[in-house]
Scaffold this motif. Structure first.
Motif, PDB file in Angstrom:
ATOM      1  N   GLU A 141       0.803  -1.007  -0.044  1.00  0.00           N
ATOM      2  CA  GLU A 141       0.042   0.125  -0.194  1.00  0.00           C
ATOM      3  C   GLU A 141       0.812   1.091   0.044  1.00  0.00           C
ATOM      4  OE1 GLU A 141      -1.173   1.013   4.632  1.00  0.00           O
ATOM      5  OE2 GLU A 141      -2.178  -0.576   3.462  1.00  0.00           O
ATOM      6  N   ILE A 142       0.433   2.339  -0.704  1.00  0.00           N
ATOM      7  CA  ILE A 142       1.074   3.478  -0.737  1.00  0.00           C
ATOM      8  C   ILE A 142       0.133   4.696  -0.628  1.00  0.00           C
ATOM      9  CG2 ILE A 142       3.204   2.730  -2.103  1.00  0.00           C
ATOM     10  CD1 ILE A 142       1.682   3.983  -4.660  1.00  0.00           C
ATOM     11  N   TYR A 143       0.463   5.939  -0.502  1.00  0.00           N
ATOM     12  CA  TYR A 143      -0.189   6.931  -0.401  1.00  0.00           C
ATOM     13  C   TYR A 143      -0.351   7.660  -1.848  1.00  0.00           C
ATOM     14  CZ  TYR A 143      -1.186   7.454   4.392  1.00  0.00           C
ATOM     15  OH  TYR A 143      -1.474   6.953   5.917  1.00  0.00           O
ATOM     16  N   GLU A 144      -1.516   8.319  -2.160  1.00  0.00           N
ATOM     17  CA  GLU A 144      -1.364   8.637  -3.353  1.00  0.00           C
ATOM     18  C   GLU A 144      -0.085   9.940  -3.433  1.00  0.00           C
ATOM     19  OE1 GLU A 144      -6.091   9.520  -4.201  1.00  0.00           O
ATOM     20  OE2 GLU A 144      -5.109  11.231  -3.008  1.00  0.00           O
ATOM     21  N   GLY A 145       0.315  10.118  -4.610  1.00  0.00           N
ATOM     22  CA  GLY A 145       1.457  10.647  -4.964  1.00  0.00           C
ATOM     23  C   GLY A 145       3.038  10.174  -4.631  1.00  0.00           C
TER      24      GLY A 145
ATOM     25  N   SER B  21      -1.930  26.227   7.132  1.00  0.00           N
ATOM     26  CA  SER B  21      -1.189  24.874   6.889  1.00  0.00           C
ATOM     27  C   SER B  21      -2.171  24.014   6.265  1.00  0.00           C
ATOM     28  CB  SER B  21      -0.370  24.756   8.151  1.00  0.00           C
ATOM     29  OG  SER B  21       0.529  25.799   8.719  1.00  0.00           O
ATOM     30  N   LEU B  22      -1.410  23.357   5.258  1.00  0.00           N
ATOM     31  CA  LEU B  22      -1.842  22.118   4.725  1.00  0.00           C
ATOM     32  C   LEU B  22      -0.784  21.118   5.209  1.00  0.00           C
ATOM     33  CD1 LEU B  22      -3.277  22.938   1.330  1.00  0.00           C
ATOM     34  CD2 LEU B  22      -4.547  22.550   3.440  1.00  0.00           C
ATOM     35  N   THR B  23      -1.396  19.639   5.545  1.00  0.00           N
ATOM     36  CA  THR B  23      -0.335  18.686   5.804  1.00  0.00           C
ATOM     37  C   THR B  23      -0.883  17.285   5.205  1.00  0.00           C
ATOM     38  OG1 THR B  23       0.404  19.886   8.178  1.00  0.00           O
ATOM     39  CG2 THR B  23       0.812  17.428   7.994  1.00  0.00           C
ATOM     40  N   LEU B  24       0.004  16.860   4.569  1.00  0.00           N
ATOM     41  CA  LEU B  24      -0.386  15.551   3.837  1.00  0.00           C
ATOM     42  C   LEU B  24       0.025  14.528   4.716  1.00  0.00           C
ATOM     43  CD1 LEU B  24       0.690  16.182   0.324  1.00  0.00           C
ATOM     44  CD2 LEU B  24      -1.622  16.488   1.084  1.00  0.00           C
ATOM     45  N   ALA B  25      -0.650  13.303   4.611  1.00  0.00           N
ATOM     46  CA  ALA B  25      -0.386  11.969   5.271  1.00  0.00           C
ATOM     47  C   ALA B  25       0.967  11.457   4.746  1.00  0.00           C
ATOM     48  CB  ALA B  25      -1.555  10.986   5.089  1.00  0.00           C
ATOM     49  N   GLU B  26       1.338  11.779   3.342  1.00  0.00           N
ATOM     50  CA  GLU B  26       2.626  11.118   2.653  1.00  0.00           C
ATOM     51  C   GLU B  26       3.078  12.282   2.108  1.00  0.00           C
ATOM     52  OE1 GLU B  26       5.258   8.388   2.495  1.00  0.00           O
ATOM     53  OE2 GLU B  26       3.622   8.512   3.772  1.00  0.00           O
ATOM     54  N   ALA B  27       4.599  12.319   1.909  1.00  0.00           N
ATOM     55  CA  ALA B  27       5.193  13.392   0.992  1.00  0.00           C
ATOM     56  C   ALA B  27       4.579  13.064  -0.375  1.00  0.00           C
ATOM     57  CB  ALA B  27       6.485  13.189   1.235  1.00  0.00           C
ATOM     58  N   VAL B  28       4.600  14.285  -1.167  1.00  0.00           N
ATOM     59  CA  VAL B  28       4.314  14.032  -2.690  1.00  0.00           C
ATOM     60  C   VAL B  28       5.589  13.958  -3.471  1.00  0.00           C
ATOM     61  CG1 VAL B  28       2.283  15.573  -2.337  1.00  0.00           C
ATOM     62  CG2 VAL B  28       4.337  16.648  -2.683  1.00  0.00           C
ATOM     63  N   ARG B  29       5.498  13.240  -4.485  1.00  0.00           N
ATOM     64  CA  ARG B  29       6.528  12.964  -5.502  1.00  0.00           C
ATOM     65  C   ARG B  29       6.882  14.061  -6.255  1.00  0.00           C
ATOM     66  NH1 ARG B  29       6.255  11.088 -10.633  1.00  0.00           N
ATOM     67  NH2 ARG B  29       4.107  10.629 -10.300  1.00  0.00           N
ATOM     68  N   ALA B  30       5.681  15.062  -6.668  1.00  0.00           N
ATOM     69  CA  ALA B  30       6.260  16.329  -7.327  1.00  0.00           C
ATOM     70  C   ALA B  30       5.368  17.540  -6.685  1.00  0.00           C
ATOM     71  CB  ALA B  30       5.543  16.182  -8.666  1.00  0.00           C
ATOM     72  N   ASP B  31       5.943  18.589  -6.988  1.00  0.00           N
ATOM     73  CA  ASP B  31       4.999  19.899  -6.763  1.00  0.00           C
ATOM     74  C   ASP B  31       3.840  19.879  -6.685  1.00  0.00           C
ATOM     75  OD1 ASP B  31       7.556  20.758  -6.140  1.00  0.00           O
ATOM     76  OD2 ASP B  31       7.746  22.427  -7.482  1.00  0.00           O
TER      77      ASP B  31
ATOM     78  N   ALA C 294       7.894  18.938  -3.898  1.00  0.00           N
ATOM     79  CA  ALA C 294       8.145  17.542  -4.141  1.00  0.00           C
ATOM     80  C   ALA C 294       9.002  17.076  -2.837  1.00  0.00           C
ATOM     81  CB  ALA C 294       8.799  17.530  -5.482  1.00  0.00           C
ATOM     82  N   GLY C 295       8.718  15.929  -2.408  1.00  0.00           N
ATOM     83  CA  GLY C 295       9.477  15.443  -1.154  1.00  0.00           C
ATOM     84  C   GLY C 295       8.973  16.085   0.088  1.00  0.00           C
ATOM     85  N   ALA C 296       8.118  16.769   0.296  1.00  0.00           N
ATOM     86  CA  ALA C 296       7.598  17.658   1.411  1.00  0.00           C
ATOM     87  C   ALA C 296       6.123  16.997   1.627  1.00  0.00           C
ATOM     88  CB  ALA C 296       7.789  18.941   1.402  1.00  0.00           C
ATOM     89  N   LYS C 297       5.710  17.246   2.813  1.00  0.00           N
ATOM     90  CA  LYS C 297       4.289  17.021   3.289  1.00  0.00           C
ATOM     91  C   LYS C 297       3.740  17.993   3.774  1.00  0.00           C
ATOM     92  CE  LYS C 297       3.964  13.408   6.243  1.00  0.00           C
ATOM     93  NZ  LYS C 297       4.538  12.390   7.331  1.00  0.00           N
ATOM     94  N   SER C 298       3.968  19.215   3.567  1.00  0.00           N
ATOM     95  CA  SER C 298       3.289  20.284   3.913  1.00  0.00           C
ATOM     96  C   SER C 298       3.862  21.630   3.430  1.00  0.00           C
ATOM     97  CB  SER C 298       3.595  20.468   5.675  1.00  0.00           C
ATOM     98  OG  SER C 298       4.893  20.882   6.075  1.00  0.00           O
ATOM     99  N   GLY C 299       2.811  22.625   3.573  1.00  0.00           N
ATOM    100  CA  GLY C 299       2.892  23.879   2.910  1.00  0.00           C
ATOM    101  C   GLY C 299       1.958  24.884   3.917  1.00  0.00           C
ATOM    102  N   LYS C 300       2.321  26.051   3.556  1.00  0.00           N
ATOM    103  CA  LYS C 300       1.730  27.181   4.085  1.00  0.00           C
ATOM    104  C   LYS C 300       1.281  28.331   3.375  1.00  0.00           C
ATOM    105  CE  LYS C 300       5.347  29.597   6.565  1.00  0.00           C
ATOM    106  NZ  LYS C 300       5.903  29.680   7.993  1.00  0.00           N
ATOM    107  N   ALA C 301      -0.029  28.999   3.991  1.00  0.00           N
ATOM    108  CA  ALA C 301      -0.284  30.306   3.250  1.00  0.00           C
ATOM    109  C   ALA C 301      -0.542  31.107   3.955  1.00  0.00           C
ATOM    110  CB  ALA C 301      -1.500  29.966   2.261  1.00  0.00           C
TER     111      ALA C 301
END
Length: 762
Positions: A305-309, A411-421, A443-450
């Motif tokens: 199993e993997i996460y999207e992205g 802030s947005l936080t993903l369950a898993e790091a994304v492969r691409a921006d 890419a490679g991160a799990k979170s971002g903010k505005a």
């Protein structure tokens, strides 16, 4: 069908090997006991589609319908008598059976107890099973035919048995699976326990071992019964299977992912599944050996199993090494959000090659994606669970004052790091929130903010930011906005009415933009500007206050209104000491003094209250001001009249605290009220003393005119009445005379006169 292990010697049992035999062109893997060549798969075996094992023999059915057998051949069971074309095979103890393509049955090997005695005219057979010494055949009409050893009733199906879909044969027990998912058994184990468990239903496959049976249910669980001395009837906890097989005292199952589980007796390594064995399509169990059909090509992934992205690595595995030119294996994914290469090349001589698996983030919910090889032959699909890469949104606080300078962090936080921006768009459900338009999670991160700024709100309200990914709503987060509040404060809590003061409007927080605050007063005696502006970034602004006098202490509320919400502060107006009355005597004589009185409405404050005075003419002189002492209500002042000739009216005006009062008085001319002489007769050359009396004492030295009617008597031209008095004396001189003479002496003042006669004698 497995048979009790044949053990020619203890040495042979100890020589059982665990090494899997995988010939260069075969698609069968075997392991376990090899004492009778059970693991010696013929090199000629090509594309097996079904296998069945018993005591030490294995019979395989190829895709072309040909039958291949290996193992011992002491009773002819190890060699196919004729080149039959079959559609299913079965292996018993020392005998084998096959259903030919025409629906007839063939049997070969030992015929003890008539196990090879196929009933005449038996046709329409769709399934077959070989037991230790008996055989079962399932006809297309759902009925079962049995032959061979019936010492325990294993060849006597229950009367009326019908709707059977498959059969299995054990040592002395027969099983039938019915179309309704129930299982029927007949025959018995020597030790007992062959009865089907009560309530067993939902069964899709059955298998019979030596003294135990297995049933595979539709939900993948396995139910076992019978002997359990080695745990063979107790499937591992959590096991979910698609195929089953039963040996002497062990059991086998194929999982959905093409791997194999074996449990029970491991005396010959039956439970030691070869490391890395995957892609298994079916299994068969002998007395103490295992057989697995492996797909010609299949793929596995390094993650289930993997996460999207996220990504994974897949491996294509071949059942046989690739040829001199290698092998190109096509791949497919049944979900466009999970991509694999169209094909992968396995190098010459190799049996595997890796390939990348990429998943796109679509936030479409958890799902199972099938990835498989596409070779035109049966394969084992790999089921990859793709978990939605859940997005959690949050503000850095729970509440904020709308319109403040506070810059919120969203802030947005993903369950898993994304492969691409990955770019997420942001939109608020009201103009109170002004977020950045997007958040990019690199890419490679799990979170971002505005960042989010706010506008004022008149009421407490929850506002939310909706997060979208590729146009689809993915998550949301809310924050409570509270109104901008204000307070009104004053330089002093009270002010003397009639005086100026200042006030301040304080906001609860610095404002992002200039904020106009409306102002009102509850009393006309205190006025404020219509509004005041708090500059951007500030928390307060001052405003001027003007007042008019009040006669009593007055509490005034000054209200500031911010975004429709009123906030008030109170200030006390202290009463001002203003003039109440001015009183003067009704009249005064010239060169006189009178006392005037000014009276205030309230006691004079600290420092006293100054009252200004103005006379209406020069006939009455008043001081410019008079001060009422602190705590007093009144004060007096002296007014002085001039020496008027005629009666004159004069008005005096007093002013204090902006209030004026007037009073008038009449200035009357002075008059001579008396004139006396110290003697009425005097000898010539002698003197007498005269006394002049005015009608009232004077405040200033005042002259009275004197005259003598005859030069014989001399008087001064004037006599001065000293200040504070109304009389004055003067000397009357005389000259010698030869005869007595009466001389008139007169004192006059402003038309009034009094005379006396002095007789001068010789």
């Amino acid at each position: 069908m497995p048979r009790p292990r044949f053990r020619p010697s203890l040495l042979l049992g100890l020589l059982a090997t665990l090494v899997p035999a995988l010939a260069s062109a075969q698609k069968v893997v075997v392991w376990g006991n090899d004492s009778a060549n059970q693991l010696h798969v013929p090199s000629t075996l090509d594309r097996p589609v079904q296998v069945s094992s018993s005591y030490a023999n294995t019979v395989a059915l190829q895709a072309d319908g040909k039958i291949v057998v290996w193992g011992p051949n002491g009773f002819g069971q190890g060699a196919v008598p004729e080149p039959w074309i079959a559609r299913k095979v079965g292996s018993g103890y020392l005998h084998n059976v096959a259903i030919l393509v025409d629906g007839t049955v063939r049997a070969w090997g030992s015929d003890v107890d008539g196990r090879n005695g196929v009933p005449p005219n038996l046709t329409g057979v769709i399934d077959i099973a070989a037991g230790a010494e008996h055989t079962l055949a399932l006809k297309g009409d759902g009925t079962v035919v049995a032959w061979g050893d019936d010492s325990r009733g294993q060849c006597t199906p229950p009367a009326g048995l019908s709707n059977v879909t498959s059969v299995a044969a054990g040592y002395s027990v027969s099983l039938a699976l019915k179309s309704d998912g129930t299982v029927v058994n007949w025959g018995s184990f020597p030790q007992g326990g062959s009865t089907v468990p009560a309530g067993l239903s939902g069964v899709v496959r059955v298998a019979a071992g030596r003294y135990h049976n297995l049933a595979l249910k539709a939900d993948g669980t396995i139910v076992g019964w019978g002997s359990n001395g080695y745990g063979e009837s107790s499937a591992p906890t959590g096991l979910s299977a698609v195929r089953i097989a039963a040996g002497d005292s062990f059991s086998m199952a194929v999982r959905k992912d093409g791997t194999v589980a074996v449990w029970g007796n491991n005396g010959s390594g039956e439970c030691d599944v070869p490391v890395g064995l995957t892609g298994v399509l079916d299994v068969a169990a002998g007395s103490a050996h295992c057989v697995a059909i492996v797909a010609a090509a299949h793929c596995v992934l390094d993650q289930k199993e993997i996460y999207e992205g996220a990504s994974a690595t897949g491996t294509v595995k071949l059942a046989s090494p690739a040829g001199p030119d290698g092998a190109v294996v096509a791949l497919s994914s049944d979900d466009p959000s999970v991509t694999v290469p169209d094909s992968v090349r396995v190098p010459a001589g190799a049996t595997s090659a890796t390939f990348p698996v990429f998943s796109k983030m679509v936030l479409g919910g958890d799902r199972t994606v099938t990835i498989q090889t596409e070779t035109g032959e049966t394969t084992v699909p790999f089921k990859l669970k793709v978990k939605t890469n859940t997005v959690a949104a949050a503000f850095d606080r729970s509440t904020v004052v709308g319109g403040s300078t506070t810059r919120l962090v969203f802030s947005l936080t993903l369950a898993e790091a994304v492969r691409a921006d990955s770019v997420f768009t942001l939109a608020a459900n009201g103009e109170e929130l002004l977020p950045d338009s997007t958040i990019t999670i690199p890419a490679g991160a799990k979170s971002g903010k505005a960042f989010v700024i706010t506008n004022p709100t008149p009421v407490t309200v929850e506002k939310r930011i909706l997060v979208r990914y590729r146009g689809l709503a993915s998550t949301t987060a809310g924050i409570t906005l509270t109104p901008l509040k204000a307070s009104v404060r004053f330089e002093n809590p009270s002010v003397m009415s009639g005086e100026a003061a200042s006030g301040l409007v304080y906001l609860t927080t610095p404002v992002r933009q200039a904020q106009t605050v409306a102002l009102t007063s509850s009393d006309a005696a205190l006025t404020v500007p219509a509004s005041v502006t708090v500059k951007a970034g500030a928390t307060y602004a001052t405003f001027p206050i003007s007042t008019t006098p009040v006669s009593a202490r007055t509490t005034v509320r000054v209200t500031s209104t911010v975004n429709g919400n009123p906030y008030s502060g109170s200030i006390s107006l202290l009463p001002t000491a203003v003039l109440k009355t001015l009183t003067l005597p009704a009249s005064v004589y010239g060169n006189g003094k009178i006392v005037g009185t000014v009276r205030l409405t309230v006691a004079a404050p600290v420092g006293g209250t100054t009252v200004t005075l103005v006379s209406g003419g020069p006939w009455l002189k008043v001081p410019a001001t008079v001060t009422v002492p602190v705590g007093q209500y009144a004060a007096t002042f002296d007014a002085f009249s001039s020496d008027v000739v005629v009666e004159t009216s004069v008005v005096v005006t007093a002013t204090a605290g902006g209030v004026s009062a007037s009073s008038g008085t009449t200035v009357k001319p002075l008059s001579v009220s008396a004139l006396t002489l110290s003697a009425s007769m005097v000898a010539g050359g002698g003197t007498v003393t005269g006394t002049v009396t005015l009608n009232t004492p004077v405040a200033f030295d005042t002259d009275v005119t004197l005259t003598s009617a005859d030069p014989l008597v001399g008087v001064p031209a004037t006599v001065t009445i000293p200040a504070g008095s109304k009389t004055a004396t003067f000397t009357v001189s005389t000259s010698s005379t030869v005869s007595a003479k009466n001389v008139k002496i007169t004192a006059s003042k402003h038309g009034s006169s009094v005379y006396r006669t002095l007789k001068v004698i010789p």
